[in-house]
Design an enzyme around this catalytic site. Structure first.
Site, PDB file in Angstrom:
ATOM      1  N   TYR A   1       0.813  -1.245   0.221  1.00 38.16           N
ATOM      2  CA  TYR A   1       0.116  -0.038   0.050  1.00 38.16           C
ATOM      3  C   TYR A   1       0.802   1.273  -0.103  1.00 38.16           C
ATOM      4  O   TYR A   1       0.424   2.263   0.689  1.00 38.16           O
ATOM      5  CB  TYR A   1      -1.050  -0.086   1.256  1.00 38.16           C
ATOM      6  CG  TYR A   1      -1.938  -1.230   1.210  1.00 38.16           C
ATOM      7  CD1 TYR A   1      -3.142  -0.821   0.183  1.00 38.16           C
ATOM      8  CD2 TYR A   1      -2.027  -2.098   2.121  1.00 38.16           C
ATOM      9  CE1 TYR A   1      -4.049  -1.688   0.176  1.00 38.16           C
ATOM     10  CE2 TYR A   1      -3.098  -3.175   1.887  1.00 38.16           C
ATOM     11  CZ  TYR A   1      -4.111  -2.738   1.045  1.00 38.16           C
ATOM     12  OH  TYR A   1      -5.123  -3.740   0.860  1.00 38.16           O
TER      13      TYR A   1
ATOM     14  N   TYR B   1     -14.574  -5.262   2.893  1.00 41.06           N
ATOM     15  CA  TYR B   1     -12.969  -5.481   2.596  1.00 41.06           C
ATOM     16  C   TYR B   1     -12.983  -6.741   3.453  1.00 41.06           C
ATOM     17  O   TYR B   1     -12.941  -6.890   4.400  1.00 41.06           O
ATOM     18  CB  TYR B   1     -12.409  -4.363   3.266  1.00 41.06           C
ATOM     19  CG  TYR B   1     -10.629  -4.628   3.118  1.00 41.06           C
ATOM     20  CD1 TYR B   1     -10.098  -4.386   1.760  1.00 41.06           C
ATOM     21  CD2 TYR B   1      -9.956  -5.380   4.022  1.00 41.06           C
ATOM     22  CE1 TYR B   1      -8.669  -5.007   1.511  1.00 41.06           C
ATOM     23  CE2 TYR B   1      -8.794  -5.858   3.705  1.00 41.06           C
ATOM     24  CZ  TYR B   1      -8.183  -5.762   2.556  1.00 41.06           C
ATOM     25  OH  TYR B   1      -6.938  -6.018   2.267  1.00 41.06           O
TER      26      TYR B   1
ATOM     27  N   ASP C   1     -16.726 -12.622   8.431  1.00 42.98           N
ATOM     28  CA  ASP C   1     -15.554 -12.246   8.298  1.00 42.98           C
ATOM     29  C   ASP C   1     -15.051 -11.306   9.796  1.00 42.98           C
ATOM     30  O   ASP C   1     -15.187 -10.068   9.619  1.00 42.98           O
ATOM     31  CB  ASP C   1     -15.065 -11.468   7.219  1.00 42.98           C
ATOM     32  CG  ASP C   1     -13.659 -10.997   6.954  1.00 42.98           C
ATOM     33  OD1 ASP C   1     -12.919 -11.134   8.017  1.00 42.98           O
ATOM     34  OD2 ASP C   1     -13.282 -10.452   5.900  1.00 42.98           O
TER      35      ASP C   1
ATOM     36  N   LYS D   1      -5.732 -11.381  12.104  1.00 42.42           N
ATOM     37  CA  LYS D   1      -5.330 -10.156  12.896  1.00 42.42           C
ATOM     38  C   LYS D   1      -4.931 -10.358  14.286  1.00 42.42           C
ATOM     39  O   LYS D   1      -3.694 -10.722  14.602  1.00 42.42           O
ATOM     40  CB  LYS D   1      -6.188  -8.975  12.641  1.00 42.42           C
ATOM     41  CG  LYS D   1      -6.055  -8.689  11.119  1.00 42.42           C
ATOM     42  CD  LYS D   1      -6.594  -7.239  11.051  1.00 42.42           C
ATOM     43  CE  LYS D   1      -6.254  -6.683   9.499  1.00 42.42           C
ATOM     44  NZ  LYS D   1      -7.297  -6.698   8.741  1.00 42.42           N
TER      45      LYS D   1
HETATM   46  C1  LIG Z   1      -7.340  -7.280   7.272  1.00 49.42           C
HETATM   47  C2  LIG Z   1      -8.606  -8.013   6.868  1.00 49.42           C
HETATM   48  C3  LIG Z   1      -8.567  -9.031   5.821  1.00 49.42           C
HETATM   49  C4  LIG Z   1      -7.224  -9.576   5.379  1.00 49.42           C
HETATM   50  O1  LIG Z   1      -6.399 -10.063   6.364  1.00 49.42           O
HETATM   51  P1  LIG Z   1      -5.008 -10.212   6.254  1.00 49.42           P
HETATM   52  O2  LIG Z   1      -4.259 -10.864   7.020  1.00 49.42           O
HETATM   53  O3  LIG Z   1      -4.317  -8.836   5.961  1.00 49.42           O
HETATM   54  O4  LIG Z   1      -4.939 -10.741   4.688  1.00 49.42           O
HETATM   55  C5  LIG Z   1      -9.750  -9.797   5.631  1.00 49.42           C
HETATM   56  N1  LIG Z   1     -10.893  -9.418   6.199  1.00 49.42           N
HETATM   57  C6  LIG Z   1     -11.086  -8.114   7.074  1.00 49.42           C
HETATM   58  C7  LIG Z   1     -12.267  -7.841   7.636  1.00 49.42           C
HETATM   59  C8  LIG Z   1      -9.865  -7.644   7.094  1.00 49.42           C
HETATM   60  O5  LIG Z   1      -9.905  -6.447   7.990  1.00 49.42           O
END
Ligand SMILES: *Cc1c(COP(=O)(O)O)cnc(C)c1O
Length: 447
Positions: free
Chosen positions: A17, A144, A250, A279
């Site tokens: 990024y 996202y 997610d 995360k």
């Molecule tokens: C950051 C994020 C992802 C992607 O995770 P990475 O470990 O960066 O590949 C997927 N979904 C959501 C909601 C996110 O915030």
């Protein structure tokens, strides 16, 4: 000011990024301690976004460090087909104690995008096992879900994905209500009902064709920091039941108390069919992700044919060090002190949000430990230049944040004190006072 490491970095490294042609050199970080990171020239920075939302208990947390060290004496990594190991099994057991109770299986990977790919593949193949041809996914605008192709396909068709649009598969996009839309004419429940009614027409139209509905529960994070009005999430679950499709949650960003509930789904007691976590999973120490599934989905893949299995895996699936780190992180979350610290952060955040006022601020919203300050938009979204100015001001005052264009937010580690949170909000408010002016007159009609 810039050390030679920054210059060597610019010569050989390609950063995520980042537009290297105009970006300042990257600052070398030599040490982390609690909520702070230290640059090579001695600047102490408050990590206001938890190092891309990954850090939970502070940098170099001693308890997690010790757990990784102990594991390092036994086993660093082993192939995760044919073999298993204690940290992976213990972590799966511990996760299943805290996630929504219908989930019963844990599939490991090593980043959030992969966790989402796996979720999409599970859902898609699940319907094949049901002898149903279902290839459509439903997702929300402003979503996202990561940067791999499947994850990009279900994400917002925005700045992040634009170069790849022709390669992405078609997804049905629906709108979600954000609390920022609440006004005198439209209450939260009016908004929830209106958007759910629109959603229902989509479910009716595509009944029998939908493989799944993917959603970031309660908070659509990276594509705009939008918070759902209450009832929307549980409404989605009801529609998924009524029209028989799978709900994929997610929780890569929202998991582990960011919204002051263990999972954002817990706000409305929603049970997903599939759930993604990454995360904060290891507390921010090592890359690890999981895709959890209900028993019903897992059972659908069982047969006498290997071809019916989920033929997906990664070299570093269930890395033992990462699993040990995650187990230690979960043990910290189980402590009363940790939960009290999270509550205190959430409390001061919502208090301070109520006092903040500036003609340059369009909307302030809070969910749990996250404050979101949306400035008046200059219609350039993520590419808006105001973010850079606010970033620079905050950095020079010892606060590291990463605005999403005109959207400024804090997502601090839980090691942060109430005083530190309040200080960080003050710095951001000062930056807005200084740079809001040149940015945009607040009353020229952009709402
Ligand atoms: C950051 C994020 C992802 C992607 O995770 P990475 O470990 O960066 O590949 C997927 N979904 C959501 C909601 C996110 O915030």
């Amino acid at each position: 000011m810039k050390s030679s490491l920054s210059i060597r970095d610019r010569a050989v490294v390609w950063h995520p990024y980042t537009q290297d042609k105009i970006a300042p050199l990257c600052l070398p970080i030599v040490r982390g301690d609690g909520s702070y990171i230290y640059t090579s020239d001695g600047q102490k920075l408050f990590d206001g976004i938890s190092s891309w939302w990954t850090n939970a208990h502070g940098h170099c947390n001693p308890y997690i460090k010790e757990a990784i060290n102990k594991q390092l004496d036994k086993l660093e990594h082993v192939i995760f087909a044919s073999f298993t190991h204690e940290p992976a099994v213990v972590l799966a057991e511990k996760l299943l104690e805290i996630v929504p109770k219908n989930l019963s299986r844990v599939f490991y990977s090593d980043n959030g995008s992969s966790a989402v790919e796996i979720a999409l593949k599970m859902a898609y193949q699940y319907w094949q096992h049901q002898k149903q041809d279902r290839s459509l996914f439903i997702a929300l605008e402003y979503g996202y879900h990561g940067d791999t192709f499947g994850a990009m396909s279900v994400s917002e068709r925005g700045t992040f994905t634009k170069p790849f649009w022709p390669l992405l598969f078609d997804v049905i996009k629906v709108k979600s209500p954000c609390v920022s839309e609440i006004n005198l004419q439209m209450t939260a429940s009016d908004l929830t009902n209106k958007y759910l009614a629109d959603l229902k027409t989509v479910f009716i139209k595509y009944e029998g064709k939908m493989a799944g509905f993917i959603v970031e529960p309660m908070l659509q994070a990276a594509s705009g920091m939008r918070i759902f009005t209450s009832g929307f999430l549980s409404g989605i679950r009801k529609l998924c039941d009524e029209y028989n499709t799978l709900l994929i949650a997610d929780e890569v960003a929202t998991g582990f108390y960011r919204t002051n509930k263990c999972f954002a789904l817990d706000h409305e007691n929603v049970l997903p069919d599939i759930m993604c976590l990454a995360k904060c999973l290891t507390g921010g120490f090592l890359p690890l992700a999981v895709t959890l599934a209900s028993e019903n989905i897992y059972q659908a893949f069982l047969s006498d044919s290997k071809a019916d299995a989920l033929l997906h895996g990664h070299s570093f699936t269930a890395n033992a060090l990462a699993c040990a780190s995650a187990v230690a992180s979960l043990e910290l979350f189980a402590l009363k002190e940790t939960r009290e610290a999270i509550n205190a952060i959430a409390h001061i955040t919502s208090l301070r949000a109520k006092e903040l006022a500036s003609p340059y601020i369009k909307n302030i919203r809070v969910i749990g430990t996250i404050i979101i300050i949306e400035l008046h938009d200059d219609h350039s979204g993520y590419l808006s230049s105001i973010g850079q100015k606010i970033y620079d001001y905050c950095l020079s005052h010892g606060l590291f944040i990463r605005p999403l264009g005109h959207i400024i937010y804090l997502m601090p580690p839980y090691s942060s004190s109430v005083k530190e949170i309040s200080w960080a909000i003050d710095i951001i408010a000062q930056a807005i006072d200084i740079y809001g002016i040149g940015h945009k007159a607040p009353c020229d009609g952009d709402g």
